[in-house]
Scaffold this active site. Structure first.
Site, PDB file in Angstrom:
ATOM      1  N   PRO A   9       0.795  -1.233   0.000  1.00  0.00           N
ATOM      2  CA  PRO A   9       0.000   0.000   0.000  1.00  0.00           C
ATOM      3  C   PRO A   9       0.824   1.278   0.000  1.00  0.00           C
ATOM      4  CG  PRO A   9      -0.086  -1.078   2.144  1.00  0.00           C
ATOM      5  CD  PRO A   9       0.551  -2.059   1.186  1.00  0.00           C
ATOM      6  N   ASN A  10       0.314   2.236  -0.750  1.00  0.00           N
ATOM      7  CA  ASN A  10       0.864   3.600  -0.854  1.00  0.00           C
ATOM      8  C   ASN A  10       2.159   3.694  -1.662  1.00  0.00           C
ATOM      9  OD1 ASN A  10      -1.249   4.759   0.804  1.00  0.00           O
ATOM     10  ND2 ASN A  10      -0.271   3.683   2.507  1.00  0.00           N
ATOM     11  N   ARG A  17       5.006  10.833  -2.821  1.00  0.00           N
ATOM     12  CA  ARG A  17       4.743  10.609  -1.405  1.00  0.00           C
ATOM     13  C   ARG A  17       5.975  10.942  -0.559  1.00  0.00           C
ATOM     14  NH1 ARG A  17       4.643   4.536   1.185  1.00  0.00           N
ATOM     15  NH2 ARG A  17       4.044   5.180   3.279  1.00  0.00           N
ATOM     16  N   TYR A  22      11.039   8.975   0.916  1.00  0.00           N
ATOM     17  CA  TYR A  22      11.003   7.918  -0.104  1.00  0.00           C
ATOM     18  C   TYR A  22      11.629   8.305  -1.442  1.00  0.00           C
ATOM     19  CZ  TYR A  22       7.873   5.774   3.272  1.00  0.00           C
ATOM     20  OH  TYR A  22       7.352   5.228   4.413  1.00  0.00           O
ATOM     21  N   ASN A  71       7.991  -5.568  -0.746  1.00  0.00           N
ATOM     22  CA  ASN A  71       7.871  -4.442   0.182  1.00  0.00           C
ATOM     23  C   ASN A  71       6.398  -4.387   0.569  1.00  0.00           C
ATOM     24  OD1 ASN A  71       7.691  -2.060   1.573  1.00  0.00           O
ATOM     25  ND2 ASN A  71       8.957  -0.877   0.159  1.00  0.00           N
ATOM     26  N   ALA A  74       3.060  -0.716   4.986  1.00  0.00           N
ATOM     27  CA  ALA A  74       2.593  -0.774   6.369  1.00  0.00           C
ATOM     28  C   ALA A  74       2.042  -2.156   6.751  1.00  0.00           C
ATOM     29  CB  ALA A  74       1.535   0.304   6.606  1.00  0.00           C
ATOM     30  N   GLU A  95      12.551  -9.370   1.875  1.00  0.00           N
ATOM     31  CA  GLU A  95      11.797  -8.184   2.303  1.00  0.00           C
ATOM     32  C   GLU A  95      12.638  -6.932   2.040  1.00  0.00           C
ATOM     33  OE1 GLU A  95      11.115  -8.270   6.529  1.00  0.00           O
ATOM     34  OE2 GLU A  95       9.750  -6.544   6.464  1.00  0.00           O
ATOM     35  N   HIS A  97      12.599  -2.575   2.467  1.00  0.00           N
ATOM     36  CA  HIS A  97      12.005  -1.293   2.852  1.00  0.00           C
ATOM     37  C   HIS A  97      12.907  -0.196   2.312  1.00  0.00           C
ATOM     38  CE1 HIS A  97       8.998  -3.114   5.359  1.00  0.00           C
ATOM     39  NE2 HIS A  97       9.943  -3.901   5.853  1.00  0.00           N
ATOM     40  N   ARG A 104      12.965   5.177  12.486  1.00  0.00           N
ATOM     41  CA  ARG A 104      11.668   5.845  12.427  1.00  0.00           C
ATOM     42  C   ARG A 104      10.822   5.469  13.654  1.00  0.00           C
ATOM     43  NH1 ARG A 104       9.150   5.196   6.651  1.00  0.00           N
ATOM     44  NH2 ARG A 104       7.878   6.919   7.466  1.00  0.00           N
TER      45      ARG A 104
HETATM   46  C1  DQA Z   1       8.096   1.172   3.917  1.00  0.00           C
HETATM   47  C2  DQA Z   1       8.183   1.428   5.422  1.00  0.00           C
HETATM   48  C3  DQA Z   1       6.828   1.221   6.063  1.00  0.00           C
HETATM   49  O1  DQA Z   1       6.907   1.490   7.458  1.00  0.00           O
HETATM   50  C4  DQA Z   1       5.806   2.164   5.464  1.00  0.00           C
HETATM   51  O2  DQA Z   1       4.530   1.927   6.013  1.00  0.00           O
HETATM   52  C5  DQA Z   1       5.777   2.103   3.977  1.00  0.00           C
HETATM   53  C6  DQA Z   1       7.035   2.008   3.250  1.00  0.00           C
HETATM   54  C7  DQA Z   1       9.443   1.485   3.213  1.00  0.00           C
HETATM   55  O3  DQA Z   1       9.590   1.067   2.090  1.00  0.00           O
HETATM   56  O4  DQA Z   1      10.288   2.180   3.772  1.00  0.00           O
HETATM   57  O5  DQA Z   1       4.731   2.213   3.358  1.00  0.00           O
HETATM   58  O6  DQA Z   1       7.829  -0.194   3.699  1.00  0.00           O
END
Ligand code: DQA
Length: 150
Positions: A9-10, A17, A22, A71, A74, A95, A97, A104
């Site tokens: 998501p996102n 964003r 990011y 990835n 959240a 995984e 990020h 954070r």
């Molecule tokens: C994320 C880190 C997560 O905490 C966050 O909710 C994201 C992006 C990252 O790529 O740094 O959506 O996965």
């Protein structure tokens, strides 16, 4: 070899964003560049904001891909269902990020995915995806050599 990158998501909003966290690149541009340098493999990309859709894609790719880069956004911090899907498939999953989740908020410092993934890359920006794909490529060729297929 087949590698799938899955973004949760996102992450469709990369480039727009919170660019201070990011970055300013869209994932589509990054993926185009990455694919151009990885023509010896079948590299695919899937993004969804929906937990069930991510699980469905893991089930689909998980029995045919040589590796999955995930990835979970959240959902990494909240979804036992996503972790169960990773555990249920034979394909190895790395995984990723983009941000360093350990510098954070504390709620980002636990991921349900980490325990069921081969490894985790965090905080290296989009470069983390490239490193994960390269790791899969090396692992694949090493295994093929051992099997005498290369
Ligand atoms: C994320 C880190 C997560 O905490 C966050 O909710 C994201 C992006 C990252 O790529 O740094 O959506 O996965």
């Amino acid at each position: 070899m087949k590698i799938l990158i899955i973004n949760g998501p996102n992450l469709n909003l990369l480039g727009k964003r919170e660019p201070e966290i990011y970055g300013t690149h869209t994932f589509e541009d990054f993926f185009r560049e990455l694919s151009a340098n990885m023509h010896h493999m079948q590299l695919d990309y899937f993004q969804s904001n929906h937990e069930g859709a991510l699980i469905d894609r893991l089930h689909q790719a998980g029995f045919e891909a040589d590796g999955i880069v995930l990835n979970g956004g959240a959902y990494s911090h909240t979804s036992i269902a996503l972790a169960d899907a990773v555990a249920a498939i034979p394909a190895p999953v790395v995984e990723v990020h983009i941000s360093n989740v350990y510098e954070r908020e504390s709620f980002r410092q636990h991921s349900y995915l980490s325990a069921v993934c081969e490894g985790c890359i965090t905080g290296l920006g989009l470069e983390g995806y490239r490193l994960a794909v390269e790791w899969f490529a090396r692992r694949y060729h090493k295994a093929r050599k051992v099997e005498g297929k290369e």
